[in-house]
Design an enzyme around this catalytic site. Structure first.
Site, PDB file in Angstrom:
ATOM      1  N   ARG A  88      41.584  45.191  52.991  1.00  0.00           N
ATOM      2  CA  ARG A  88      42.002  43.873  52.556  1.00  0.00           C
ATOM      3  C   ARG A  88      43.466  43.443  53.320  1.00  0.00           C
ATOM      4  NH1 ARG A  88      38.958  43.536  47.540  1.00  0.00           N
ATOM      5  NH2 ARG A  88      39.245  41.657  46.782  1.00  0.00           N
ATOM      6  N   ARG A 161      34.695  39.132  33.813  1.00  0.00           N
ATOM      7  CA  ARG A 161      35.969  39.861  34.223  1.00  0.00           C
ATOM      8  C   ARG A 161      37.130  38.937  33.777  1.00  0.00           C
ATOM      9  NH1 ARG A 161      34.773  41.567  40.299  1.00  0.00           N
ATOM     10  NH2 ARG A 161      36.896  40.708  40.662  1.00  0.00           N
TER      11      ARG A 161
HETATM   12  P1  AP5 Z   1      37.230  42.973  43.816  1.00  0.00           P
HETATM   13  O1  AP5 Z   1      36.775  43.415  42.488  1.00  0.00           O
HETATM   14  O2  AP5 Z   1      36.802  43.548  45.117  1.00  0.00           O
HETATM   15  O3  AP5 Z   1      36.877  41.493  43.898  1.00  0.00           O
HETATM   16  P2  AP5 Z   1      36.631  40.354  45.145  1.00  0.00           P
HETATM   17  O4  AP5 Z   1      36.957  40.698  46.564  1.00  0.00           O
HETATM   18  O5  AP5 Z   1      37.340  39.080  44.557  1.00  0.00           O
HETATM   19  O6  AP5 Z   1      35.156  40.085  44.949  1.00  0.00           O
HETATM   20  P3  AP5 Z   1      33.999  39.948  43.882  1.00  0.00           P
HETATM   21  O7  AP5 Z   1      33.606  41.116  43.176  1.00  0.00           O
HETATM   22  O8  AP5 Z   1      34.770  38.950  43.198  1.00  0.00           O
HETATM   23  O9  AP5 Z   1      33.003  39.215  44.857  1.00  0.00           O
HETATM   24  P4  AP5 Z   1      31.853  39.975  45.297  1.00  0.00           P
HETATM   25  O10 AP5 Z   1      31.953  39.420  47.136  1.00  0.00           O
HETATM   26  O11 AP5 Z   1      31.632  41.097  45.347  1.00  0.00           O
HETATM   27  O12 AP5 Z   1      30.736  38.903  45.075  1.00  0.00           O
HETATM   28  P5  AP5 Z   1      29.474  39.244  44.074  1.00  0.00           P
HETATM   29  O13 AP5 Z   1      28.376  40.382  44.716  1.00  0.00           O
HETATM   30  O14 AP5 Z   1      30.034  39.927  42.649  1.00  0.00           O
HETATM   31  O15 AP5 Z   1      38.748  42.854  43.457  1.00  0.00           O
HETATM   32  C1  AP5 Z   1      39.139  42.421  42.558  1.00  0.00           C
HETATM   33  C2  AP5 Z   1      40.943  42.717  42.441  1.00  0.00           C
HETATM   34  O16 AP5 Z   1      41.146  43.935  42.507  1.00  0.00           O
HETATM   35  C3  AP5 Z   1      41.633  41.884  43.643  1.00  0.00           C
HETATM   36  O17 AP5 Z   1      41.845  40.716  43.190  1.00  0.00           O
HETATM   37  C4  AP5 Z   1      42.813  42.889  43.695  1.00  0.00           C
HETATM   38  O18 AP5 Z   1      43.701  42.650  42.685  1.00  0.00           O
HETATM   39  C5  AP5 Z   1      42.251  44.299  43.500  1.00  0.00           C
HETATM   40  N1  AP5 Z   1      41.870  44.784  44.708  1.00  0.00           N
HETATM   41  C6  AP5 Z   1      40.464  45.270  44.968  1.00  0.00           C
HETATM   42  N2  AP5 Z   1      40.355  45.918  46.361  1.00  0.00           N
HETATM   43  C7  AP5 Z   1      41.693  45.859  46.596  1.00  0.00           C
HETATM   44  C8  AP5 Z   1      42.265  46.332  47.973  1.00  0.00           C
HETATM   45  N3  AP5 Z   1      41.459  46.742  49.085  1.00  0.00           N
HETATM   46  N4  AP5 Z   1      43.671  46.012  48.218  1.00  0.00           N
HETATM   47  C9  AP5 Z   1      44.379  45.585  47.013  1.00  0.00           C
HETATM   48  N5  AP5 Z   1      43.814  45.130  46.111  1.00  0.00           N
HETATM   49  C10 AP5 Z   1      42.626  45.105  45.711  1.00  0.00           C
HETATM   50  O19 AP5 Z   1      28.735  38.010  43.691  1.00  0.00           O
HETATM   51  C11 AP5 Z   1      29.378  37.021  42.939  1.00  0.00           C
HETATM   52  C12 AP5 Z   1      28.379  36.287  42.003  1.00  0.00           C
HETATM   53  O20 AP5 Z   1      27.572  35.376  42.907  1.00  0.00           O
HETATM   54  C13 AP5 Z   1      27.444  37.279  41.395  1.00  0.00           C
HETATM   55  O21 AP5 Z   1      27.266  36.567  40.057  1.00  0.00           O
HETATM   56  C14 AP5 Z   1      26.209  37.204  42.120  1.00  0.00           C
HETATM   57  O22 AP5 Z   1      24.976  37.357  41.328  1.00  0.00           O
HETATM   58  C15 AP5 Z   1      26.349  35.984  42.460  1.00  0.00           C
HETATM   59  N6  AP5 Z   1      25.526  35.951  44.175  1.00  0.00           N
HETATM   60  C16 AP5 Z   1      25.956  36.788  45.043  1.00  0.00           C
HETATM   61  N7  AP5 Z   1      25.204  36.658  46.263  1.00  0.00           N
HETATM   62  C17 AP5 Z   1      24.419  35.472  45.989  1.00  0.00           C
HETATM   63  C18 AP5 Z   1      23.648  34.707  46.650  1.00  0.00           C
HETATM   64  N8  AP5 Z   1      23.591  35.070  47.936  1.00  0.00           N
HETATM   65  N9  AP5 Z   1      23.265  33.603  46.169  1.00  0.00           N
HETATM   66  C19 AP5 Z   1      23.644  33.020  44.782  1.00  0.00           C
HETATM   67  N10 AP5 Z   1      24.326  33.884  44.225  1.00  0.00           N
HETATM   68  C20 AP5 Z   1      24.779  35.150  44.530  1.00  0.00           C
END
Ligand code: AP5
Length: 216
Positions: A88, A161
């Site tokens: 990231r 979350r």
């Molecule tokens: P993390 O858990 O990685 O969260 P994020 O990057 O913010 O990503 P998300 O999990 O929110 O989203 P996603 O892209 O996985 O989407 P999802 O598939 O769930 O990180 C959380 C925190 O941890 C960070 O803020 C930071 O503090 C820390 N952290 C983590 N990694 C770090 C690093 N490397 N360095 C530093 N800090 C770090 O989908 C979202 C929703 O949309 C779901 O409900 C799903 O059902 C829906 N959805 C998915 N695809 C579609 C589609 N095509 N159409 C319609 N709905 C959809």
């Protein structure tokens, strides 16, 4: 095969990684999931990370790269890995190169999920997971088949979350734009970046990713 799924919060990284695990037997290494597990277990890492995560900011590079190195050490070199939410920052991208080289691994693909940030707020604020098995659901796009019962394990305890509120999501997106999007050129220079329309429905996104991975 080792791949990175890159995209802002809510782009669908976790959703697509989980499909790849089911379809291809790859292992998903999600730094977000690993940090949340550390918070839940109350480990020293979890205690340090909790306030940072709740504020939507990034946990320190050393902590997350350490977690990734340890997770890879537990896998055989042949196991394909999906990096979900890592790297990231530029420092994490450098660390990943060293971590992979030390373990005789190569990075094959970086898949960027292209999305409309405004739509992502709806995606994120509507999502919830089964508290027993972690299966993901959404208020609008993916409800359990039987109301209140997890499709995968039959659990009835669902969770949201703490960082999935609009204000924190906006901070997470700003962090992505400032620190994560700028690492893409590193991988573009190596010719391993593919862009996929993350606004399509989940099956179409999955099919587009499969087309990228099956080129080899
Ligand atoms: P993390 O858990 O990685 O969260 P994020 O990057 O913010 O990503 P998300 O999990 O929110 O989203 P996603 O892209 O996985 O989407 P999802 O598939 O769930 O990180 C959380 C925190 O941890 C960070 O803020 C930071 O503090 C820390 N952290 C983590 N990694 C770090 C690093 N490397 N360095 C530093 N800090 C770090 O989908 C979202 C929703 O949309 C779901 O409900 C799903 O059902 C829906 N959805 C998915 N695809 C579609 C589609 N095509 N159409 C319609 N709905 C959809």
């Amino acid at each position: 095969m080792n791949i990175i799924l890159l995209g802002p919060p809510g782009a669908g990284k976790g959703t697509q990684a989980s499909l790849l695990v089911d379809q291809r037997g790859m292992i998903q290494l999600s730094t977000g999931d690993m940090l949340r597990a550390a918070v839940k277990a109350g480990t020293p890492t979890g205690i340090k990370a909790k306030a940072v995560m709740d504020a939507g900011q990034l946990v320190s590079d050393d902590i997350v790269s350490g977690i990734i190195g340890e997770a890879l050490d537990a896998l055989s070199a042949e196991t394909g890995v999906i990096f979900d939410g890592y790297p990231r920052t530029a420092a994490q991208a450098d660390a990943l190169d060293a971590i992979l080289a030390d373990r005789g691994r190569t990075l094959h693909h970086v898949i960027e999920l292209e999305v409309d940030e405004d739509a992502l707020v709806t995606r994120i604020t509507g999502r919830f997971t089964c508290g027993t098995c972690g299966a993901g659901y959404h208020d609008s796009f993916k409800l359990p088949k039987v109301d209140g019962v997890c499709d995968k394990c039959g659990g009835t305890d669902f969770k949201r979350r703490p960082d999935d509120n609009e204000e924190t999501v906006r901070t997470r997106m700003a962090e992505y734009r400032a620190k994560t999007a700028p690492i893409l050129p590193i991988y573009e220079a190596r010719g391993i970046v593919s862009r996929v329309d993350g606004m399509a429905d989940m099956a179409h996104v999955s099919a587009a990713i499969a087309r990228v991975l099956d080129v080899e």
